[in-house]
Design a protein around this motif. Structure first.
Motif, PDB file in Angstrom:
ATOM      1  N   GLN A  93       1.462   4.320 -28.106  1.00 34.55           N
ATOM      2  CA  GLN A  93       1.978   3.066 -27.570  1.00 34.55           C
ATOM      3  C   GLN A  93       3.260   2.723 -28.317  1.00 34.55           C
ATOM      4  O   GLN A  93       3.728   3.492 -29.139  1.00 34.55           O
ATOM      5  CB  GLN A  93       0.947   1.940 -27.678  1.00 34.55           C
ATOM      6  CG  GLN A  93       0.681   1.413 -29.057  1.00 34.55           C
ATOM      7  CD  GLN A  93      -0.123   2.353 -29.910  1.00 34.55           C
ATOM      8  OE1 GLN A  93      -0.889   3.137 -29.408  1.00 34.55           O
ATOM      9  NE2 GLN A  93       0.079   2.279 -31.214  1.00 34.55           N
ATOM     10  N   LEU A 116      -6.047  -5.751 -19.909  1.00 35.48           N
ATOM     11  CA  LEU A 116      -5.914  -4.382 -19.410  1.00 35.48           C
ATOM     12  C   LEU A 116      -6.942  -3.479 -20.081  1.00 35.48           C
ATOM     13  O   LEU A 116      -6.944  -3.332 -21.301  1.00 35.48           O
ATOM     14  CB  LEU A 116      -4.501  -3.861 -19.684  1.00 35.48           C
ATOM     15  CG  LEU A 116      -4.215  -2.406 -19.291  1.00 35.48           C
ATOM     16  CD1 LEU A 116      -4.349  -2.214 -17.788  1.00 35.48           C
ATOM     17  CD2 LEU A 116      -2.821  -1.988 -19.768  1.00 35.48           C
ATOM     18  N   THR A 140      -8.399   0.475 -20.125  1.00 37.22           N
ATOM     19  CA  THR A 140      -7.899   1.811 -19.757  1.00 37.22           C
ATOM     20  C   THR A 140      -8.916   2.887 -20.147  1.00 37.22           C
ATOM     21  O   THR A 140      -8.701   3.637 -21.106  1.00 37.22           O
ATOM     22  CB  THR A 140      -6.557   2.088 -20.450  1.00 37.22           C
ATOM     23  OG1 THR A 140      -6.729   1.927 -21.873  1.00 37.22           O
ATOM     24  CG2 THR A 140      -5.492   1.108 -19.987  1.00 37.22           C
ATOM     25  N   SER A 196     -11.066   9.042 -17.659  1.00 36.87           N
ATOM     26  CA  SER A 196     -11.467   9.460 -16.321  1.00 36.87           C
ATOM     27  C   SER A 196     -12.396  10.670 -16.424  1.00 36.87           C
ATOM     28  O   SER A 196     -12.519  11.300 -17.473  1.00 36.87           O
ATOM     29  CB  SER A 196     -10.241   9.805 -15.476  1.00 36.87           C
ATOM     30  OG  SER A 196      -9.489  10.828 -16.089  1.00 36.87           O
ATOM     31  N   HIS A 204      -7.209  12.204 -21.513  1.00 37.21           N
ATOM     32  CA  HIS A 204      -5.803  11.827 -21.591  1.00 37.21           C
ATOM     33  C   HIS A 204      -5.036  12.721 -20.604  1.00 37.21           C
ATOM     34  O   HIS A 204      -5.371  12.775 -19.435  1.00 37.21           O
ATOM     35  CB  HIS A 204      -5.280  11.935 -23.029  1.00 37.21           C
ATOM     36  CG  HIS A 204      -5.996  11.022 -23.987  1.00 37.21           C
ATOM     37  ND1 HIS A 204      -5.841   9.662 -23.950  1.00 37.21           N
ATOM     38  CD2 HIS A 204      -6.872  11.284 -24.980  1.00 37.21           C
ATOM     39  CE1 HIS A 204      -6.594   9.127 -24.896  1.00 37.21           C
ATOM     40  NE2 HIS A 204      -7.224  10.079 -25.522  1.00 37.21           N
ATOM     41  N   ILE A 241      -4.701   1.177  -9.530  1.00 35.00           N
ATOM     42  CA  ILE A 241      -4.881   0.024 -10.407  1.00 35.00           C
ATOM     43  C   ILE A 241      -5.922  -0.882  -9.764  1.00 35.00           C
ATOM     44  O   ILE A 241      -5.715  -1.382  -8.649  1.00 35.00           O
ATOM     45  CB  ILE A 241      -3.559  -0.740 -10.606  1.00 35.00           C
ATOM     46  CG1 ILE A 241      -2.511   0.170 -11.271  1.00 35.00           C
ATOM     47  CG2 ILE A 241      -3.794  -1.990 -11.446  1.00 35.00           C
ATOM     48  CD1 ILE A 241      -1.128  -0.429 -11.302  1.00 35.00           C
ATOM     49  N   ALA A 272      -7.170   0.433 -15.219  1.00 30.90           N
ATOM     50  CA  ALA A 272      -6.298   1.552 -14.859  1.00 30.90           C
ATOM     51  C   ALA A 272      -6.669   2.752 -15.714  1.00 30.90           C
ATOM     52  O   ALA A 272      -6.925   2.613 -16.911  1.00 30.90           O
ATOM     53  CB  ALA A 272      -4.832   1.177 -15.072  1.00 30.90           C
ATOM     54  N   PRO A 273      -6.716   3.956 -15.137  1.00 31.06           N
ATOM     55  CA  PRO A 273      -7.115   5.137 -15.910  1.00 31.06           C
ATOM     56  C   PRO A 273      -6.030   5.580 -16.870  1.00 31.06           C
ATOM     57  O   PRO A 273      -4.848   5.275 -16.693  1.00 31.06           O
ATOM     58  CB  PRO A 273      -7.344   6.202 -14.828  1.00 31.06           C
ATOM     59  CG  PRO A 273      -6.433   5.792 -13.716  1.00 31.06           C
ATOM     60  CD  PRO A 273      -6.424   4.285 -13.728  1.00 31.06           C
ATOM     61  N   GLN A 274      -6.444   6.324 -17.907  1.00 30.91           N
ATOM     62  CA  GLN A 274      -5.490   6.896 -18.835  1.00 30.91           C
ATOM     63  C   GLN A 274      -4.737   8.055 -18.180  1.00 30.91           C
ATOM     64  O   GLN A 274      -5.162   8.600 -17.179  1.00 30.91           O
ATOM     65  CB  GLN A 274      -6.208   7.385 -20.094  1.00 30.91           C
ATOM     66  CG  GLN A 274      -6.864   6.269 -20.877  1.00 30.91           C
ATOM     67  CD  GLN A 274      -7.580   6.773 -22.109  1.00 30.91           C
ATOM     68  OE1 GLN A 274      -7.409   7.904 -22.527  1.00 30.91           O
ATOM     69  NE2 GLN A 274      -8.402   5.916 -22.694  1.00 30.91           N
ATOM     70  N   ILE A 286      -0.186   4.839 -18.587  1.00 30.55           N
ATOM     71  CA  ILE A 286      -0.527   3.426 -18.721  1.00 30.55           C
ATOM     72  C   ILE A 286      -0.316   2.935 -20.146  1.00 30.55           C
ATOM     73  O   ILE A 286      -0.153   1.728 -20.386  1.00 30.55           O
ATOM     74  CB  ILE A 286      -1.997   3.197 -18.274  1.00 30.55           C
ATOM     75  CG1 ILE A 286      -2.272   1.719 -18.019  1.00 30.55           C
ATOM     76  CG2 ILE A 286      -2.974   3.764 -19.297  1.00 30.55           C
ATOM     77  CD1 ILE A 286      -1.557   1.173 -16.822  1.00 30.55           C
ATOM     78  N   ASN A 287      -0.292   3.850 -21.115  1.00 31.43           N
ATOM     79  CA  ASN A 287      -0.184   3.439 -22.518  1.00 31.43           C
ATOM     80  C   ASN A 287       1.119   2.739 -22.855  1.00 31.43           C
ATOM     81  O   ASN A 287       1.226   2.103 -23.899  1.00 31.43           O
ATOM     82  CB  ASN A 287      -0.362   4.651 -23.446  1.00 31.43           C
ATOM     83  CG  ASN A 287      -1.819   4.971 -23.678  1.00 31.43           C
ATOM     84  OD1 ASN A 287      -2.658   4.687 -22.839  1.00 31.43           O
ATOM     85  ND2 ASN A 287      -2.128   5.557 -24.805  1.00 31.43           N
ATOM     86  N   TYR A 292      -7.637  -2.431 -26.043  1.00 26.39           N
ATOM     87  CA  TYR A 292      -8.146  -3.386 -25.052  1.00 26.39           C
ATOM     88  C   TYR A 292      -7.761  -4.830 -25.351  1.00 26.39           C
ATOM     89  O   TYR A 292      -8.296  -5.752 -24.742  1.00 26.39           O
ATOM     90  CB  TYR A 292      -9.669  -3.258 -24.943  1.00 26.39           C
ATOM     91  CG  TYR A 292     -10.119  -1.946 -24.319  1.00 26.39           C
ATOM     92  CD1 TYR A 292      -9.200  -1.054 -23.775  1.00 26.39           C
ATOM     93  CD2 TYR A 292     -11.459  -1.593 -24.288  1.00 26.39           C
ATOM     94  CE1 TYR A 292      -9.609   0.145 -23.220  1.00 26.39           C
ATOM     95  CE2 TYR A 292     -11.878  -0.402 -23.724  1.00 26.39           C
ATOM     96  CZ  TYR A 292     -10.953   0.466 -23.200  1.00 26.39           C
ATOM     97  OH  TYR A 292     -11.366   1.655 -22.637  1.00 26.39           O
TER      98      TYR A 292
END
Length: 672
Positions: free
Chosen positions: A391, A558, A560, A563, A568, A586, A630-632, A638-639, A658
């Protein structure tokens, strides 16, 4: 390589650490199956494991060392390994001469491959003397520290024992997606009559399979645990005397619960009804043995450590940690008991600098930018895709601009590799030898070299051996890395007499016959004499701040999660697992859709001060009003919306993924 069947181990940052049988013909990996001798995975793999042949033989895999100029231009040129080593070694030596030490050289490495021999990166840098290195664990450190505080040591129960529980309570984990092998033990327990409870802000695939699903406001798990404890104490517990005798701090814990916890306020802040709390209290008080699973998700906020401590205390005060087949799960760190000779390799002593310079990996770029005398100028990236996993991209961009040479070792040209000066092709786990210990189950397994390397791919250990040899050719005695030592020598030395005894091994060859489980963890009963019940001083840390966060208009928390088909960005190049149409989904609640006049499948933007993501809206009627899901990974990571760890965050904590807040709007060409 000879044709036949080889034993491999999946080394990914995953609960499974699965045993694999690899079928090789004419030097080529033909198929993989699960290893039936692995007592945890029991001959099964996940979808990612079964797709291994596509992962290995993929046209997008890196074949040769390459260099690009200028950085980020995409103007790549193939070079030889010797050319790559000469450039890298030359820069390391030049920086050493310029600054009088190796502090200007550093690495950023994490969890792309958790095999013990992948500590070769750390060993290589140690062999130069003091340098700049990451410290911490962005995923799990907060929870680890909380478990250590409770138990006084590393602790997690035996996952196979979960099959014999009469109550299973999962807080903030989704094993139906992230730990599929554990589900068979949960199903076995349910066939025996066990109750299965899932507590999570999101109605997950695991929640779908539960007897009871409790939707909780994010970050309030610890408060719920305290509320359940209060109900149990008010009703009177038969095991109070034994709890007082077997734990530390019972009287203070009980006094705090009785006088400081208001059940009406607990219900208000957690979003959990009084009725649900009563049911949980009844289950915890009466169903034995009971197991509690602290998921990684619930410690990914600034109250995560407190939540895990409170849940640990609930399990202890209800007598479920001293009950056979009861227990508590997080993850264990048994790898710390191995010699880890590469990680702990001692480099040459510097005349004035005693230790390497440490940078918190949870906010590496920002902290690295503050380094002076000397600044960081060379960065080695391994087992990591920074641009997808990290991030604070603004500070990463600044750091990249400061660096004079960036080297990335990977199997694919990742987003991070594309921003590097040199990329080196890494071997897959089928192309190298290694030793693997998981962090969930207690099985030790070997990883055999099953096939020749893909083109010119090399393992981290081979790269370390060859690069340090080049360094010493250019500058004698620059490195003390034992580059003459072979891979099998490192493996055998990791199997110390103590480790051999713990796993019932008489020789290295025993592992070629199949994985071995640690003997000392043959049950899940814990000695509570050192168990510390939750310190009362932390328990009121929710109060008004949490309420205000939940009530901020048009601002959403948010989340994340991982999946099913990726870890990742790993496996995103594998066509069998390619679901690009879902990459940019999303999920928003019904209320959020109404508030912003958003229709299902329409384009939307979520944004904050750190960035903006465009995606396709999916209206999820089960999602809490204040949550965006939202998935990684994905094509637009998304990061970039993840808030950097603040100065007020606990030192040595995980990244609080989170705690990030976003806003939502419909996609419009006018939006900037």
């Amino acid at each position: 390589m000879k044709d036949g069947i080889y034993r491999n181990t999946c080394p990914r940052n995953c609960y499974g650490t699965c045993g694999i049988l690899s079928y090789v013909k004419n030097g080529r990996l033909m198929k993989v199956t699960g290893d039936p001798k692995h007592g945890y995975t029991k001959g099964r793999l996940c979808a990612k494991g079964y797709a291994s042949t596509q992962f290995v033989y993929n046209t997008q895999r890196l074949k040769y060392p390459m260099i690009q100029s200028p950085r980020g231009s995409g103007n790549w040129k193939r070079i030889s390994w010797d050319e790559a080593y000469s450039i890298i070694a030359g820069k390391i030596i030049e920086l050493n001469q310029r600054y009088g030490s190796n502090l200007a050289s550093g690495y950023n490495k994490f969890s792309g491959n958790l095999g013990l021999l992948h500590f070769a990166v750390e060993g290589m840098f140690n062999s130069f003397g003091p340098h700049t290195k990451p410290t911490g664990n962005p995923c799990a450190l907060t929870g680890k520290l909380a478990v250590n505080q409770s138990f006084g040591d590393n602790y997690s129960s035996v996952p196979e024992d979960m099959a014999h529980a009469n109550l299973i309570v999962i807080w903030g984990a989704n094993p139906a997606v992230t730990n599929v092998h554990q589900m068979k033990f949960i199903y076995e327990a349910r066939r025996r009559g066990a109750k299965f409870v899932v507590i999570d802000p999101v109605f997950t695939r695991t929640a779908e399979k539960a007897d009871i699903y409790i939707q909780i406001n994010p970050g309030t798990d610890g408060l719920l645990a305290l509320g359940i404890a209060k109900i149990i104490i008010e009703k009177g517990i038969d095991f109070e005397e034994s709890t007082r005798d077997q734990t530390i701090g019972w009287d203070q814990y009980k006094h705090f619960i009785q006088h400081q916890i208001d059940l009406v306020e607990v219900s208000k802040q957690t979003g959990v009804s009084m009725e649900a709390m009563e049911v949980l209290a009844e289950f915890y008080g009466n169903l034995k043995p009971a197991v509690t699973w602290n998921g990684l998700g619930l410690q990914r906020n600034d109250r995560g450590g407190h939540s895990i401590s409170a849940i640990n205390s609930l399990a202890a005060m209800t007598g479920n940690l001293s009950n056979p087949n009861g227990g508590l799960y997080y993850m264990h760190f048994d790898i710390d008991y191995f010699p880890q000779l590469l990680l702990n390799h001692q480099g040459p002593v510097h005349p004035t600098i005693k230790n390497s310079r440490e940078v918190d990996i949870s906010n590496f770029s920002k902290n690295a930018l503050t380094l002076t005398d000397p600044p960081l100028k060379f960065l080695w990236v391994a087992s990591r895709n920074i641009i997808t996993q990290d991030q604070n991209f603004k500070s990463w961009k600044q750091l990249f601009n400061q660096l004079e040479l960036i080297v990335t070792v990977d199997l694919y040209l990742t987003k991070t590799a594309k921003q590097s000066d040199i990329v080196l092709p890494a071997a897959s786990h089928f192309e190298e030898e290694d030793l693997n210990i998981g962090y969930w189950h207690y099985w030790l397994s070997i990883n055999q070299k099953a096939i020749p390397p893909y083109y010119e791919a090399k393992s981290d250990l081979q790269i370390a051996r060859e690069l340090t040899k080049k360094l010493n050719e250019l500058s004698p005695e620059f490195s003390n890395f034992p580059y003459e030592k072979k891979t099998i020598d490192w493996i055998k030395e990791e199997l110390s007499p103590e480790i051999m005894g713990q796993y019932g091994l008489s020789s290295y060859e025993d592992l070629l016959e199949g994985p071995r489980r640690k003997i000392e963890i043959a049950h899940s009963i814990v000695n509570l004499e050192k168990f510390k019940l939750l310190p009362a001083i932390e328990a009121h840390s929710y109060d008004q701040d949490q309420v205000e966060t939940l009530q901020k208009p048009l601002t959403y928390r948010l989340l994340t999660p991982q999946s099913l088909l990726k870890i990742h960005s790993q496996y995103e190049m594998v066509s069998w697992l390619d679901h690009r149409e879902t990459d940019n989904i999303i999920e928003i609640s019904n209320n959020a859709a109404i508030e912003h006049a958003i229709e299902d499948h329409s384009k939307i933007e979520i944004y904050n001060d750190h960035g903006l993501i465009v995606g396709i809206a999916k209206i999820n009627p089960t999602l809490p009003n204040n949550v965006v899901l939202a998935p990684q990974a994905g094509s637009d990571p998304i990061n970039q919306l993840i808030s950097p760890k603040g100065e007020q965050s606990a030192k040595g904590s995980s990244t609080f993924f989170y705690d990030s807040m976003v806003k939502i709007r419909r996609k419009s060409d006018k939006n900037v």
